[in-house]
Scaffold this motif. Structure first.
Motif, mmCIF file in Angstrom:
data_model
loop_
_atom_site.group_PDB
_atom_site.id
_atom_site.type_symbol
_atom_site.label_atom_id
_atom_site.label_comp_id
_atom_site.label_asym_id
_atom_site.label_seq_id
_atom_site.Cartn_x
_atom_site.Cartn_y
_atom_site.Cartn_z
ATOM 1 N N LEU A 1 -21.217 38.983 -114.478
ATOM 2 C CA LEU A 1 -20.980 39.335 -113.080
ATOM 3 C C LEU A 1 -19.484 39.279 -112.775
ATOM 4 C CD1 LEU A 1 -23.846 37.538 -111.123
ATOM 5 C CD2 LEU A 1 -23.374 39.985 -111.139
ATOM 6 N N ARG A 2 -18.973 40.356 -112.214
ATOM 7 C CA ARG A 2 -17.561 40.397 -111.833
ATOM 8 C C ARG A 2 -17.374 39.763 -110.458
ATOM 9 N NH1 ARG A 2 -15.870 46.508 -111.938
ATOM 10 N NH2 ARG A 2 -13.895 45.558 -111.260
ATOM 11 N N PRO A 3 -16.214 39.144 -110.223
ATOM 12 C CA PRO A 3 -15.929 38.678 -108.854
ATOM 13 C C PRO A 3 -15.980 39.873 -107.909
ATOM 14 C CG PRO A 3 -14.318 37.828 -110.421
ATOM 15 C CD PRO A 3 -15.124 38.843 -111.155
ATOM 16 N N MET A 4 -16.700 39.724 -106.814
ATOM 17 C CA MET A 4 -16.864 40.855 -105.905
ATOM 18 C C MET A 4 -17.001 40.344 -104.480
ATOM 19 S SD MET A 4 -19.792 43.858 -106.010
ATOM 20 C CE MET A 4 -21.141 42.722 -105.651
ATOM 21 N N ILE A 5 -16.192 40.856 -103.594
ATOM 22 C CA ILE A 5 -16.283 40.514 -102.184
ATOM 23 C C ILE A 5 -16.602 41.784 -101.401
ATOM 24 C CG2 ILE A 5 -14.747 38.519 -102.338
ATOM 25 C CD1 ILE A 5 -12.503 40.244 -101.269
ATOM 26 N N LEU A 6 -16.946 41.628 -100.128
ATOM 27 C CA LEU A 6 -17.344 42.774 -99.311
ATOM 28 C C LEU A 6 -16.265 43.847 -99.258
ATOM 29 C CD1 LEU A 6 -19.020 40.852 -96.339
ATOM 30 C CD2 LEU A 6 -20.182 42.062 -98.182
ATOM 31 N N LYS A 7 -15.005 43.409 -99.210
ATOM 32 C CA LYS A 7 -13.905 44.370 -99.092
ATOM 33 C C LYS A 7 -13.804 45.264 -100.319
ATOM 34 C CE LYS A 7 -9.050 44.609 -97.708
ATOM 35 N NZ LYS A 7 -8.701 45.661 -98.675
ATOM 36 N N ASP A 8 -14.159 44.743 -101.494
ATOM 37 C CA ASP A 8 -14.110 45.557 -102.708
ATOM 38 C C ASP A 8 -15.019 46.785 -102.581
ATOM 39 O OD1 ASP A 8 -12.348 43.806 -103.933
ATOM 40 O OD2 ASP A 8 -13.962 42.563 -104.741
ATOM 41 N N ILE A 9 -16.226 46.569 -102.088
ATOM 42 C CA ILE A 9 -17.179 47.677 -101.929
ATOM 43 C C ILE A 9 -16.782 48.556 -100.752
ATOM 44 C CG2 ILE A 9 -19.600 48.260 -101.581
ATOM 45 C CD1 ILE A 9 -18.942 46.977 -104.288
ATOM 46 N N ALA A 10 -16.299 47.943 -99.676
ATOM 47 C CA ALA A 10 -15.875 48.720 -98.507
ATOM 48 C C ALA A 10 -14.758 49.692 -98.880
ATOM 49 C CB ALA A 10 -15.431 47.784 -97.396
ATOM 50 N N GLN B 1 -15.148 53.706 -98.749
ATOM 51 C CA GLN B 1 -14.393 54.119 -97.561
ATOM 52 C C GLN B 1 -15.184 53.859 -96.279
ATOM 53 O OE1 GLN B 1 -11.094 55.276 -97.753
ATOM 54 N NE2 GLN B 1 -11.410 54.536 -99.830
ATOM 55 N N MET B 2 -15.768 52.666 -96.207
ATOM 56 C CA MET B 2 -16.486 52.249 -95.001
ATOM 57 C C MET B 2 -15.973 50.895 -94.562
ATOM 58 S SD MET B 2 -20.456 53.400 -95.526
ATOM 59 C CE MET B 2 -20.915 55.112 -95.778
ATOM 60 N N ASP B 3 -16.403 50.471 -93.368
ATOM 61 C CA ASP B 3 -15.956 49.193 -92.842
ATOM 62 C C ASP B 3 -16.661 48.040 -93.545
ATOM 63 O OD1 ASP B 3 -16.184 46.941 -90.418
ATOM 64 O OD2 ASP B 3 -14.307 48.068 -90.422
ATOM 65 N N VAL B 4 -16.006 46.892 -93.588
ATOM 66 C CA VAL B 4 -16.582 45.701 -94.216
ATOM 67 C C VAL B 4 -17.875 45.294 -93.519
ATOM 68 C CG1 VAL B 4 -16.214 43.246 -94.662
ATOM 69 C CG2 VAL B 4 -14.365 44.862 -95.074
ATOM 70 N N PHE C 1 -22.415 38.961 -104.627
ATOM 71 C CA PHE C 1 -21.062 38.781 -104.107
ATOM 72 C C PHE C 1 -20.608 37.356 -104.382
ATOM 73 C CE2 PHE C 1 -22.682 42.362 -101.775
ATOM 74 C CZ PHE C 1 -21.581 43.194 -101.629
ATOM 75 N N SER C 2 -19.411 37.209 -104.892
ATOM 76 C CA SER C 2 -18.887 35.875 -105.191
ATOM 77 C C SER C 2 -17.368 35.918 -105.193
ATOM 78 C CB SER C 2 -19.399 35.383 -106.554
ATOM 79 O OG SER C 2 -18.941 36.226 -107.588
ATOM 80 N N GLU C 3 -16.788 34.750 -104.949
ATOM 81 C CA GLU C 3 -15.332 34.634 -104.997
ATOM 82 C C GLU C 3 -14.879 34.581 -106.458
ATOM 83 O OE1 GLU C 3 -13.330 34.753 -102.495
ATOM 84 O OE2 GLU C 3 -14.794 34.708 -100.868
ATOM 85 N N SER C 4 -13.610 34.674 -106.639
ATOM 86 C CA SER C 4 -13.073 34.629 -108.003
ATOM 87 C C SER C 4 -12.229 33.382 -108.209
ATOM 88 C CB SER C 4 -12.222 35.872 -108.269
ATOM 89 O OG SER C 4 -11.090 35.891 -107.417
#
Length: 485
Positions: A371-380, A384-387, A412-415
């Motif tokens: 699993l890669r570190p992933m936060i909401l902003k990465d997907i947003a 090209q959408m809002d968090v 979703f997880s911190e790194s």
């Protein structure tokens, strides 16, 4: 003296349609179905299922708002031709569906039955009791909670019997009847504590040296047993380590919540319906949206016929004018709702597809260490959408994977940085921590300090307090409580 001046102000406001869309996006499948049912009940211009007759798509267009700039628009101001114009509205605007021929709606039936307390009362009918004892026993059964315990002292029950049942008795009488109730099934029911619950269950078993020792431990050394002070138990009861191990094995077989074992217990069951499904086909990931998130909807033809009738009528009464305004409102709402559902489907699919691609290595292997570190902003940023939109999609929604049904927000997880300076997911660290604890020697479990040292050797420099936090999040007790003989 009052002064007048002009002021320019730029503000951002959401339209009612945008608010409706945001609310629909955050709903999981089951809640969405309830919202859909509510909308169908409230708006007669909206219908579900396939339309058997010619599509309504070519028979109405985007209307003007019923009120513009504070001025009410009358029926005469509504251009009926705008509603009945040709070739204006594409098919997707008036219908929403995403079913395939092999989509079956699966439902899980739930059996109903008698309540746990009624189950106990039915057993009381086989026990010989006089009138007073029956009344006391019935009151005691009513005091049993869903776990199978009576959590009130007998003195309180004595007072309640006097004030509510007009039964004046003694505490020893209540205790005698309580012992009768404790003979009911499941074993351990109506106990006043965990200790008493376990003892009742052991006494119902056939006596063996191990069971006798287990009863003695619970009666005389319950606190030392719960704290796993095994050396003190061996000395106090003058037994060998193997005898103690056998007695503890008997205790571990018992049920600490006898009420939970009743199969007819009619409690609310939460059934998880996955919103997405991920499959591996020829080494590639395939994402599908649950068909129940894409219902077939269309605008009612009857409402269009009403507009035709109004247009063709020569004399237009006041009631007809009011009807046209009502029809306009319902047609607007139906069209907006269908469009919102279509946008909801697109948003859900695009967001989940971005998550799947971001965590592609994990979904192909099932190894949480991938699993890669992933936060909401990465997907947003990716879509090209809002968090906040990504948050609404990830919250309370599930995905069916080859490795089980998972809550999306779990991905979703911190790194954190390892010794090589690389970003690693906290989920990866937790998985390694869990593996280390599972492989430890249970006779001498690893303390948090030792766990921190081991993870540091593996390239993850983590403080002891962080180890403690991760261990608690994983539901793993401290070293002393993990100890076994």
């Amino acid at each position: 003296m009052l002064k007048q001046y002009l002021q320019f102000k730029l503000s951002q406001k959401l339209s009612p349609q945008q608010i409706q869309l945001m609310k629909l996006i955050q709903l999981p499948t089951q809640a969405f179905e309830q919202r859909l049912k509510q909308e169908l009940e409230e708006n007669p211009a909206l219908e579900s299922g396939k339309e058997e007759i010619e599509s309504l798509n070519d028979e109405f267009d985007d209307p003007y708002d019923a009120e513009t700039d504070g001025e009410r628009i009358e029926a005469e101001d509504i251009n009926i031709d705008d509603y009945l114009s040709d070739d204006e509205i594409p098919d997707y605007r008036t219908q929403a569906n995403n079913y395939s021929a092999d989509d079956d709606e699966k439902s899980v039936p739930y059996a109903s039955g008698t309540s746990f307390n009624q189950y106990l009362l039915n057993q009381l009918n086989t026990v010989y009791l006089n009138d007073e004892e029956w009344a006391i026993a019935e009151f005691l059964v009513g005091s049993v909670d869903e776990s199978g315990y009576i959590r009130r002292p007998l003195s309180d029950i004595l007072d309640d019997l006097a004030f509510t049942q007009n039964i004046y008795t003694e505490e020893k009488t209540i205790e005698r009847v309580l012992h009768m109730v404790q003979q009911l099934d499941p074993p351990g029911v109506a106990a006043r504590s965990l200790e008493e619950c376990l003892i009742i269950q052991l006494e119902r078993k056939e006596g063996t040296p191990s069971i006798d020792l287990a009863i003695a431990i619970l009666k005389k050394s319950f606190e030392q047993f719960t704290k796993k002070h095994y050396k003190k138990l061996i000395q106090k009861h003058n037994v060998t380590e193997e005898e103690l191990k056998s007695a503890i094995s008997e205790i571990e077989k018992l049920n600490p919540k006898p009420g939970g074992s009743y199969s007819g217990n009619t409690r609310i069951i939460e059934h998880v319906v996955p919103d997405f499904s991920i499959r591996i086909v020829d080494g590639e990931l395939e994402l599908t949206l649950n068909g129940r998130n894409a219902p077939e909807l269309h605008v009612s033809r009857e409402y269009s016929n009403m507009l035709k009738g109004y247009k063709e009528s020569k004399e237009k009464s006041k009631s007809q004018k009011d009807t046209v305004l009502f029809i306009k409102q319902k047609l607007d709402a139906a069209k907006w709702f269908i469009d919102a559902i279509r946008q909801r489907q697109q948003t859900l699919f695009i967001t989940m597809n971005a998550i799947m691609q971001y965590q592609k290595k994990y979904f192909l292997t099932g190894d949480e260490r991938n699993l890669r570190p992933m936060i909401l902003k990465d997907i947003a940023d990716e879509i090209q959408m809002d968090v906040s939109t990504v948050s609404r999609v990830a919250n309370s929604k599930y995905v069916d994977t080859p490795y089980g049904t998972k809550l999306i927000k779990q991905y979703f997880s911190e790194s954190m940085k390892n010794e090589l300076g690389e970003d690693v997911s906290t989920r990866e660290i937790k998985k390694i921590l869990e593996t280390v604890i599972n492989e430890e020697t249970k006779k001498k479990p690893l303390t948090d300090d030792k766990l921190a040292a081991i993870l540091k050797e593996k390239g993850y420099p983590i403080a002891r307090r962080t180890i403690a936090k991760y261990r608690e999040q994983l539901g793993i007790p401290v070293a002393r409580l993990r100890k076994q003989i």
